[in-house]
Design an enzyme around this catalytic site. Structure first.
Site, PDB file in Angstrom:
ATOM      1  N   GLY A  64      24.812 -63.205 -30.737  1.00 11.18           N
ATOM      2  CA  GLY A  64      25.014 -62.209 -31.773  1.00 11.18           C
ATOM      3  C   GLY A  64      26.252 -61.381 -31.482  1.00 11.18           C
ATOM      4  N   GLY A 113      21.868 -65.439 -29.259  1.00  8.01           N
ATOM      5  CA  GLY A 113      21.480 -65.732 -30.631  1.00  8.01           C
ATOM      6  C   GLY A 113      21.663 -67.176 -31.028  1.00  8.01           C
ATOM      7  N   GLU A 136      21.412 -62.050 -21.157  1.00  3.71           N
ATOM      8  CA  GLU A 136      21.296 -60.694 -21.702  1.00  3.71           C
ATOM      9  C   GLU A 136      21.157 -59.610 -20.636  1.00  3.71           C
ATOM     10  OE1 GLU A 136      20.981 -63.270 -25.015  1.00  3.71           O
ATOM     11  OE2 GLU A 136      20.004 -63.335 -23.060  1.00  3.71           O
ATOM     12  N   ASP A 144      16.133 -62.657 -25.521  1.00  6.50           N
ATOM     13  CA  ASP A 144      15.439 -62.340 -26.767  1.00  6.50           C
ATOM     14  C   ASP A 144      15.499 -63.525 -27.718  1.00  6.50           C
ATOM     15  OD1 ASP A 144      18.168 -62.100 -27.287  1.00  6.50           O
ATOM     16  OD2 ASP A 144      17.953 -60.363 -28.607  1.00  6.50           O
TER      17      ASP A 144
END
Length: 346
Positions: A64, A113, A136, A144
């Site tokens: 992301g 992502g 992350e 995530d």
């Protein structure tokens, strides 16, 4: 071309991520466009399957666009991060529960992502150029996009290792860990895509698959299972220190460089998901941390050091795992009450 090129070719809904200069990193508008296309294709009887790929040759999707979230927060909009994560996670749930075959061509870099829109699919293809990771903890988040569900089901304690260190996987490693299914030579991807469009079903993939070869991750499985069986993050650190191998030294360095809060929370999250390895549980649990990360975690400092100033010298709070109260981890993972992530799919 748009940042996401969505079209139907034959009976295949085809998505091409097209931000090659940004390694196809996902923006808010890209999430919206992908979601809109999927909802239309899910109920369209003329669309038999979905094929997703990245443009540019270097990356499927590097994650992301967290730098944009950082800039929004700096400009006085701390709600930008939670909004982006909520939209992204709803898309991840849609991918996981999509009622038709989902073929992801995970060529090149696949991180963050990018994992969320590929590794939850039904047919996940890697190549000799693939690099898959969930790094992350190095920017003050936790793995995530539903990845904690995959990590929780990885062999032995590989999930804890991959989550806490952000270790990079090649094609064989990704298959071993459960992030991918088959390897196809990168030079044959255009031919594979054409065959999929012609056939309208994923069975043709097996005609292109090759043996993935040796996995460094699998070769280290015994060491991983011993060191990452420690009850706490500090127990794991102690076991890595006692191991004294080059592999253990690299893992220890990665953990020590990452946010202590993120490392401890990642460990707890992966282990919690073993008891309930559902995509909805993973996404809601991850959102509790990520939605708080801008104001209460190390996200702003981690992104600053890695992507804004690029000095690679983050000042974590606290700086060491030894100084991290467990109550802080509990607070970051506590239920959000009325702000819990709502998933309209699942």
């Amino acid at each position: 071309m748009d940042e996401v090129h969505a079209r139907v070719e034959g009976s295949v809904g085809r998505l091409t991520l097209s931000r090659p200069k940004a390694l196809n990193a996902l923006t808010g508008p890209m999430l919206v466009k992908i979601g809109f296309a999927l909802r239309g294709w899910a109920g369209n009887p003329s669309v038999a399957m979905v094929l997703i790929e990245g443009d540019g040759g270097r990356a499927f999707c590097a994650g992301g666009d967290v730098a944009e979230t950082w800039r929004d927060a700096q400009a006085g909009d701390p709600s930008s991060g939670p909004r982006f994560f909520a939209d992204e996670y709803r898309l991840n749930a849609l991918v996981k529960r999509f009622p038709k075959p989902w073929v992801a061509l995970m060529d090149g870099i696949v991180m963050g992502g990018g994992v969320g829109i590929s590794a939850h699919g039904s047919h996940r293809i890697v190549t000799e150029r693939s690099t898959v990771a969930m790094p992350e903890c190095a920017i003050g988040l936790i793995p995530d996009v539903g990845s904690t569900m995959i990590l929780a089901q990885a062999p032995g304690h590989a999930g804890e290792y991959l989550a806490m260190t952000g270790a990079r996987m090649d094609a064989a490693d990704a298959i071993h860990a459960g992030f991918a299914d088959l390897q196809v030579p990168s030079e044959r991807l255009p031919e594979l895509a054409a065959a999929l469009v012609e056939a309208g079903e994923p069975g043709v993939i097996r005609d292109f698959a090759v043996a993935p070869g040796w996995s460094a991750l699998a070769a280290c499985q015994a060491q991983i299972d011993h060191c990452f069986a420690g009850e706490t993050a500090l127990d794991i650190v102690a076991r890595l220190e006692d191991d004294r191998s080059e592999w253990a030294a690299d893992a220890l360095t990665a953990i020590r460089r990452a946010s202590p809060l993120s490392v401890a929370a990642a460990l707890e999250t992966v282990r919690a998901l073993r008891a309930d390895p559902a995509i909805e549980t993973a996404l809601r649990t991850e959102y509790r941390f990520t939605s708080r990360a801008v104001r209460d975690g190390d996200f702003m400092e981690g992104v600053r050091a890695a992507l804004i100033d690029k000095d690679r010298m983050p000042r974590w709070s606290p700086e060491r795992l030894e100084d991290l109260p467990h109550e802080r981890v509990e607070a970051m993972l506590a239920p959000l009450g009325p702000d819990e992530l709502f998933l309209d799919h699942g």
